[in-house]
Enzyme design. Sequence first.
Site, short mmCIF file in Angstrom:
data_model
loop_
_atom_site.label_atom_id
_atom_site.label_comp_id
_atom_site.label_asym_id
_atom_site.label_seq_id
_atom_site.Cartn_x
_atom_site.Cartn_y
_atom_site.Cartn_z
N MET A 90 0.87 -1.18 0.00
CA MET A 90 0.00 0.00 0.00
C MET A 90 0.90 1.23 0.00
SD MET A 90 -1.75 -0.06 3.77
CE MET A 90 -0.83 -0.26 5.29
N TYR A 145 4.36 3.09 12.78
CA TYR A 145 3.71 2.99 11.47
C TYR A 145 2.28 2.46 11.57
CZ TYR A 145 5.63 -1.89 11.07
OH TYR A 145 5.99 -3.21 11.24
N GLU A 146 1.56 2.61 10.45
CA GLU A 146 0.12 2.32 10.36
C GLU A 146 -0.70 3.19 11.31
OE1 GLU A 146 -0.49 0.86 7.83
OE2 GLU A 146 1.44 -0.10 7.51
N GLY A 147 -0.27 4.42 11.48
CA GLY A 147 -0.93 5.34 12.40
C GLY A 147 -0.26 5.24 13.75
#
Length: 596
Positions: free
Chosen positions: A165, A442-444
């Site tokens: 992504m 990461y990923e928020g």
Amino acid sequence: MSQYTPPIRDMQFVMHELFNAEATFKEIPAFADMDADTINQILEEGGKFCAEVLQPLNAVGDSEGCTHNKTDFSVKTPTGFKEAYKQYVEAGWPALSCDPEFGGQGLPVTVNQAFYEMMNAANQAWTMYPGLTHGAYDCLHAHGTPEQKATYLPKLTSGEWTGTMCLTEPHCGTDLGMLRSKAEPQADGSYKITGAKIFISSGEHDMAENIIHLVLARLPDAPAGTKGISLFLVPKFIPNADGSLGARNPINCGAIEHKMGIHGNSTCQMNLDGATGWIIGQPHKGLNAMFVMMNAARLGVGMQSLGLTEVAYQNAVVYAKDRIQSRSLTGPKQADKPADKIIVHPDVRKMLLTARAYAEGGRALCMWTSLELDKELSHPDEAVRKEAAEMVALTTPIVKSFITDNAWEATSHCLQVYGGHGYIAEWGMEQYVRDSRINMIYEGTNTIQSLDLLGRKVLADGGAKLMKFGKRVRALCEAEANNPAMKEFIEPLADLGDKVTKLTMEIGGKAMANPDEVGAAAVDYLRVVGHMFYAYFFALSAKIALEKQNSGDNFYKAKLITARFYFQKMLPETAMLIRKARAGSAVLMEMEEELF
């Protein structure tokens, strides 16, 4: 020198005894034939692959890292990674929980997640390649056109192709509303996409013949902000009509990041120079589609840190049972040796039990969430699906944030057990600490997850989802209220449940006048709620262990002691957290910027 033994026994306890997963599967027609024996066989075989194939490559990946060829933009993964991936594909592991329509085995998400815990424990950097692929599969499965699904899902299911992504850009991370990548419509229905993406895990590698990038970009007529973002499918090689590889698409790795951990995974700077892509879902609705992959990734990051917690704990225990240093405070325990094993020392035991409790609590939370996800996706009863979806929404930020915070603490404790050897690379412990740190970002970031929990998942619906879980807590407390053996678990659990309710109402009231109150309290609030989940699961575990403590199986004895340790030594953290959360935002916001 690090080693790993898959925790099959505890996985079986959580799945079969704690949650009775088989009964849940029987309610879902697609999983009606799943039984405990089948699940156990899958976990045992998966555990062998993780311990025998992936774990020996973990240190190799860390020391070698990935190599970028600036001439042809290719990336070479560490020694053995490509061969391990080939074994993974040939054994059919990528297809475990994928749709049979596209070549999948159609097994529950819960089983797949248990397998991913073991893969992450054995080798997080390697596991990110198939992990992101599974997320791309989920996104396309939910939002792709029939033609996109037919072309790409069989290849992603088999593992022949991998996925990524592509969200972050040099000037924007979490705030995706500022992204600048552009998508120009073409006469044939495709788009030409131009832009630069950074921090793209698995963006380029040599393990699969094609890589499918899911890219966020803006159409020419896109409104500003997040409402103007679209999602595009951009393959490294454009497939021909027969599924074979066609032209090389101009999406290239300009460089790989040199980072403090997960060296074996290629974190790439990706450049798109008019790359051909196809829109996924509706124009300007890209975030809606991408959130399928992002939420899967957030659960996956929690699994990464659960794996690191488990493997760090295992190795620290082995070391503590072997290393001799000083005498026990209550007198020598090994009179024939110049010192005692360090496991006799109370503080060493506290560090080990902290890591153990975080691993067992995290495993319970992840498996419970996975079961709810299976119900959300596949249960025939709409009401069950709806409530399960609410529980998954509630726990996703907790899985991502609470477990990764705990892993940072647990791996640090386990390194500390090693003393000076802990920061020496050959022992493997310092890698677990370095690898665990990125999972909080990461990923928020975990602050973003905390804001999501408190603002969107709790206050936005007046606490409805949280109250539904609270009913489970109250039901257990009421059922065990007259059981003297459970008093040490039930009383603090009930007390915390009441305090969470009061804290939520207090923050909600203050936030109506000043939204900064949410930002000031969110991180501490998430930890309090995370502890409530863990306390609930440990109380359930203790109930089972008490019933079976005289069975002669030491597993239950250890489970009971771990639950007691959690309630006596770890749960009291909530008192401090609640006080901090109630302290408000004034002291944070009153200092003027120039005074920093």
